[in-house]
Design a protein around this motif. Structure first.
Motif, PDB file in Angstrom:
ATOM      1  N   TRP A  13      -1.633  11.326   5.503  1.00 34.65           N
ATOM      2  CA  TRP A  13      -1.850  12.119   4.251  1.00 34.65           C
ATOM      3  C   TRP A  13      -1.644  13.789   4.974  1.00 34.65           C
ATOM      4  O   TRP A  13      -2.345  14.069   5.211  1.00 34.65           O
ATOM      5  N   ASP A  14      -1.172  14.472   4.235  1.00 34.65           N
ATOM      6  CA  ASP A  14      -1.296  15.867   4.755  1.00 34.65           C
ATOM      7  C   ASP A  14      -1.885  16.596   3.319  1.00 34.65           C
ATOM      8  O   ASP A  14      -0.853  16.438   1.722  1.00 34.65           O
ATOM      9  N   ALA A  15      -2.836  16.884   3.915  1.00 39.89           N
ATOM     10  CA  ALA A  15      -3.903  16.661   2.436  1.00 39.89           C
ATOM     11  C   ALA A  15      -3.217  18.720   2.286  1.00 39.89           C
ATOM     12  O   ALA A  15      -3.603  19.092   0.566  1.00 39.89           O
ATOM     13  N   LYS A  16      -2.920  20.065   2.771  1.00 38.91           N
ATOM     14  CA  LYS A  16      -2.657  20.777   2.547  1.00 38.91           C
ATOM     15  C   LYS A  16      -1.395  20.711   1.275  1.00 38.91           C
ATOM     16  O   LYS A  16      -1.444  21.764   0.469  1.00 38.91           O
ATOM     17  N   GLY A  17       0.227  19.901   1.597  1.00 43.88           N
ATOM     18  CA  GLY A  17       1.262  19.953   0.641  1.00 43.88           C
ATOM     19  C   GLY A  17       0.784  18.496  -0.140  1.00 43.88           C
ATOM     20  O   GLY A  17       1.207  18.766  -1.442  1.00 43.88           O
ATOM     21  N   ARG A  18      -0.468  18.081   0.392  1.00 42.99           N
ATOM     22  CA  ARG A  18      -0.651  16.821  -0.748  1.00 42.99           C
ATOM     23  C   ARG A  18       0.205  15.899  -0.778  1.00 42.99           C
ATOM     24  O   ARG A  18       1.071  15.096  -2.460  1.00 42.99           O
ATOM     25  N   ARG A  19       0.781  15.724   0.662  1.00 43.09           N
ATOM     26  CA  ARG A  19       1.988  14.403   0.151  1.00 43.09           C
ATOM     27  C   ARG A  19       1.646  13.225   1.008  1.00 43.09           C
ATOM     28  O   ARG A  19       0.810  13.431   1.793  1.00 43.09           O
ATOM     29  N   LEU A  20       1.426  11.837   0.260  1.00 41.68           N
ATOM     30  CA  LEU A  20       1.392  10.705   0.511  1.00 41.68           C
ATOM     31  C   LEU A  20       2.229   9.859   1.349  1.00 41.68           C
ATOM     32  O   LEU A  20       3.566   9.823   0.663  1.00 41.68           O
ATOM     33  N   PHE A  21       2.168   9.609   2.970  1.00 44.55           N
ATOM     34  CA  PHE A  21       3.500   9.043   3.622  1.00 44.55           C
ATOM     35  C   PHE A  21       2.830   7.306   3.825  1.00 44.55           C
ATOM     36  O   PHE A  21       1.727   7.579   3.953  1.00 44.55           O
ATOM     37  N   VAL A  22       3.913   6.957   4.189  1.00 44.42           N
ATOM     38  CA  VAL A  22       3.560   5.031   3.783  1.00 44.42           C
ATOM     39  C   VAL A  22       4.788   4.636   5.182  1.00 44.42           C
ATOM     40  O   VAL A  22       6.073   5.059   4.372  1.00 44.42           O
ATOM     41  N   THR A  23       4.577   3.079   5.247  1.00 42.61           N
ATOM     42  CA  THR A  23       5.513   3.013   6.702  1.00 42.61           C
ATOM     43  C   THR A  23       5.294   1.879   6.583  1.00 42.61           C
ATOM     44  O   THR A  23       4.062   1.156   6.090  1.00 42.61           O
ATOM     45  N   GLY A  24       6.030   0.444   7.094  1.00 34.89           N
ATOM     46  CA  GLY A  24       5.420  -0.280   7.982  1.00 34.89           C
ATOM     47  C   GLY A  24       6.103  -1.063   9.001  1.00 34.89           C
ATOM     48  O   GLY A  24       7.216   0.239   9.857  1.00 34.89           O
ATOM     49  N   LYS A  25       5.725  -1.561   9.444  1.00 32.13           N
ATOM     50  CA  LYS A  25       5.950  -2.307  11.051  1.00 32.13           C
ATOM     51  C   LYS A  25       7.489  -2.792  10.881  1.00 32.13           C
ATOM     52  O   LYS A  25       8.229  -3.395  10.238  1.00 32.13           O
ATOM     53  N   ASN A  26       8.411  -2.047  11.661  1.00 30.71           N
ATOM     54  CA  ASN A  26      10.087  -2.002  12.277  1.00 30.71           C
ATOM     55  C   ASN A  26      10.354  -1.705  10.844  1.00 30.71           C
ATOM     56  O   ASN A  26      11.590  -2.224   9.839  1.00 30.71           O
ATOM     57  N   TRP A  27       9.692  -0.503  10.057  1.00 29.80           N
ATOM     58  CA  TRP A  27      10.793  -0.336   8.595  1.00 29.80           C
ATOM     59  C   TRP A  27      11.469   0.622   9.315  1.00 29.80           C
ATOM     60  O   TRP A  27      11.342   1.385   9.860  1.00 29.80           O
ATOM     61  N   PRO A  28      12.782   0.745   8.185  1.00 29.34           N
ATOM     62  CA  PRO A  28      13.910   2.108   8.919  1.00 29.34           C
ATOM     63  C   PRO A  28      13.769   2.870   7.993  1.00 29.34           C
ATOM     64  O   PRO A  28      14.201   3.761   7.612  1.00 29.34           O
ATOM     65  N   VAL A  29      12.390   2.834   7.320  1.00 34.53           N
ATOM     66  CA  VAL A  29      12.166   4.078   5.687  1.00 34.53           C
ATOM     67  C   VAL A  29      10.637   4.498   6.070  1.00 34.53           C
ATOM     68  O   VAL A  29       9.867   3.473   6.039  1.00 34.53           O
ATOM     69  N   LEU A  30      10.642   5.456   6.116  1.00 36.80           N
ATOM     70  CA  LEU A  30       9.472   6.143   5.951  1.00 36.80           C
ATOM     71  C   LEU A  30       8.867   6.779   4.176  1.00 36.80           C
ATOM     72  O   LEU A  30      10.388   7.328   3.408  1.00 36.80           O
ATOM     73  N   PHE A  31       8.570   6.224   3.211  1.00 38.05           N
ATOM     74  CA  PHE A  31       8.156   6.317   2.479  1.00 38.05           C
ATOM     75  C   PHE A  31       7.468   7.314   2.116  1.00 38.05           C
ATOM     76  O   PHE A  31       5.858   7.619   2.756  1.00 38.05           O
ATOM     77  N   GLU A  32       7.351   8.342   0.734  1.00 40.61           N
ATOM     78  CA  GLU A  32       6.427   9.504   0.284  1.00 40.61           C
ATOM     79  C   GLU A  32       6.199   9.544  -0.683  1.00 40.61           C
ATOM     80  O   GLU A  32       6.837   8.547  -1.574  1.00 40.61           O
ATOM     81  N   ILE A  33       5.026   8.331  -1.357  1.00 35.98           N
ATOM     82  CA  ILE A  33       4.541   7.877  -2.904  1.00 35.98           C
ATOM     83  C   ILE A  33       3.491   9.127  -3.252  1.00 35.98           C
ATOM     84  O   ILE A  33       2.683   9.714  -2.229  1.00 35.98           O
ATOM     85  N   ALA A  34       2.916   9.622  -4.278  1.00 33.67           N
ATOM     86  CA  ALA A  34       2.698   9.655  -5.258  1.00 33.67           C
ATOM     87  C   ALA A  34       1.100   8.827  -4.654  1.00 33.67           C
ATOM     88  O   ALA A  34       0.627   8.061  -4.682  1.00 33.67           O
ATOM     89  N   PRO A  35       0.132  10.502  -4.492  1.00 33.49           N
ATOM     90  CA  PRO A  35      -0.873   9.451  -4.544  1.00 33.49           C
ATOM     91  C   PRO A  35      -2.271   9.288  -5.453  1.00 33.49           C
ATOM     92  O   PRO A  35      -1.623   9.443  -6.947  1.00 33.49           O
ATOM     93  N   PRO A  36      -2.929   8.730  -4.930  1.00 35.22           N
ATOM     94  CA  PRO A  36      -3.250   7.786  -6.239  1.00 35.22           C
ATOM     95  C   PRO A  36      -3.897   8.924  -7.212  1.00 35.22           C
ATOM     96  O   PRO A  36      -3.502   7.837  -8.610  1.00 35.22           O
ATOM     97  N   HIS A  37      -4.547   9.945  -7.220  1.00 32.78           N
ATOM     98  CA  HIS A  37      -5.018  10.558  -8.208  1.00 32.78           C
ATOM     99  C   HIS A  37      -3.874  11.169  -9.288  1.00 32.78           C
ATOM    100  O   HIS A  37      -3.841  12.619  -9.739  1.00 32.78           O
ATOM    101  N   ALA A  38      -2.787  10.876  -8.537  1.00 30.55           N
ATOM    102  CA  ALA A  38      -1.502  11.896  -9.426  1.00 30.55           C
ATOM    103  C   ALA A  38      -0.905  10.602 -10.084  1.00 30.55           C
ATOM    104  O   ALA A  38       0.148  10.704 -10.526  1.00 30.55           O
ATOM    105  N   ARG A  39      -1.091   9.381 -10.238  1.00 26.51           N
ATOM    106  CA  ARG A  39      -0.506   8.883 -10.715  1.00 26.51           C
ATOM    107  C   ARG A  39      -0.779   7.883 -12.730  1.00 26.51           C
ATOM    108  O   ARG A  39      -1.415   8.891 -12.356  1.00 26.51           O
TER     109      ARG A  39
END
Length: 251
Positions: free
Chosen positions: A225-251
């Motif tokens: 979580w980038d609190a200042k930029g309000r960016r939420l990043f998620v990935t997985g084990k051995n994933w070739p990609v990192l995702f930025e997704i909307a934080p829960p309250h922005a859905r």
């Protein structure tokens, strides 16, 4: 349907008569991620991602450029140990090991090992609130640690619809909620840090499909979580990609 079945299994209930909110992850952007990284822990600090990886002989702590996925700095942890979650604490990084019963303090700036600490049971993941470090151990119970002594000061049982939620893995504290990957699922739990109640779920199954990492262990794991930029990043084990997704309250 697969997601609903997983939720029913998670809360040990035959059906979800009045299900908690379930929101699909909304992708904002994607970035490269090292497919060789068996991600165990993830946090954001000063423009970089810090990541821990697991597996004996391959465990490491890394500073990673978000946009390119380039590893700027890396230190391997002891070859006999399975590295687990990490969190920043001032000018230090705190890291866990899976079954060795101890963790480490590292300097944030140079990844110099500064000391060790002990705990009972397994170590899975770490995050922090304003006053504590928060640790998962694979059970439905989160431990709140004093940042100085790293001793347990309280425990919090996580439940959904009154039933315990086990396999809580990678953690991140976001806007007064604890987000937790639930191991071997496509589900992130949104946990009230006072009551321990799950207040909703985030479905990342579409991200798992898009990552197309293959293999039974290549599951979603890693939240930053980038609190200042309000960016939420998620990935997985051995994933070739990192995702930025909307934080829960922005859905």
């Amino acid at each position: 349907m697969r997601t609903l079945a997983l939720l029913a299994a998670l809360v040990a209930a035959p059906a979800l008569a009045d299900p908690l909110p379930l929101d699909a992850a909304k992708v904002i952007a994607t970035y490269p991620h090292d497919r060789g990284a068996y991600t165990e822990g993830l946090f954001y600090r000063d423009g970089s991602l810090f990541e821990s990886t697991g597996m004996e002989g391959r465990s490491s702590i890394r500073q990673v450029d978000i946009k390119t996925g380039t590893v700027r700095r890396k230190i391997s942890t002891p070859a006999s140990e399975f590295g687990e979650g990490i969190v920043d604490d001032g000018d230090q990084i705190i890291s866990l090991t899976w079954k060795n019963g101890h963790g480490y303090r590292w300097s944030l700036g140079g990844f110099k090992r500064l000391g060790t600490f002990n705990y009972t049971g397994e170590g899975w993941a770490l995050t922090k609130d304003a006053h504590h470090l928060i640790m998962s151990d694979g059970t439905p119970v989160l431990r709140f640690l004093d940042p100085r002594s790293l001793r347990v000061v309280k425990r919090l049982k996580v439940t959904a619809d009154g039933n315990p939620v086990a396999n809580l893995n990678e953690l991140e504290y976001v806007d007064g909620e604890i987000l937790a990957n639930v191991w071997m699922t496509d589900i992130i739990a949104r946990i009230d840090p006072v009551s321990g109640h799950v207040i909703g779920w985030i479905d990342v199954s579409a991200l798992t499909k898009q990552a197309d990492a293959g293999g039974g262990d290549a599951v979603a794991n890693g939240i930053a979580w980038d609190a200042k930029g309000r960016r939420l990043f998620v990935t997985g084990k051995n994933w070739p990609v990192l995702f930025e997704i909307a934080p829960p309250h922005a859905r």
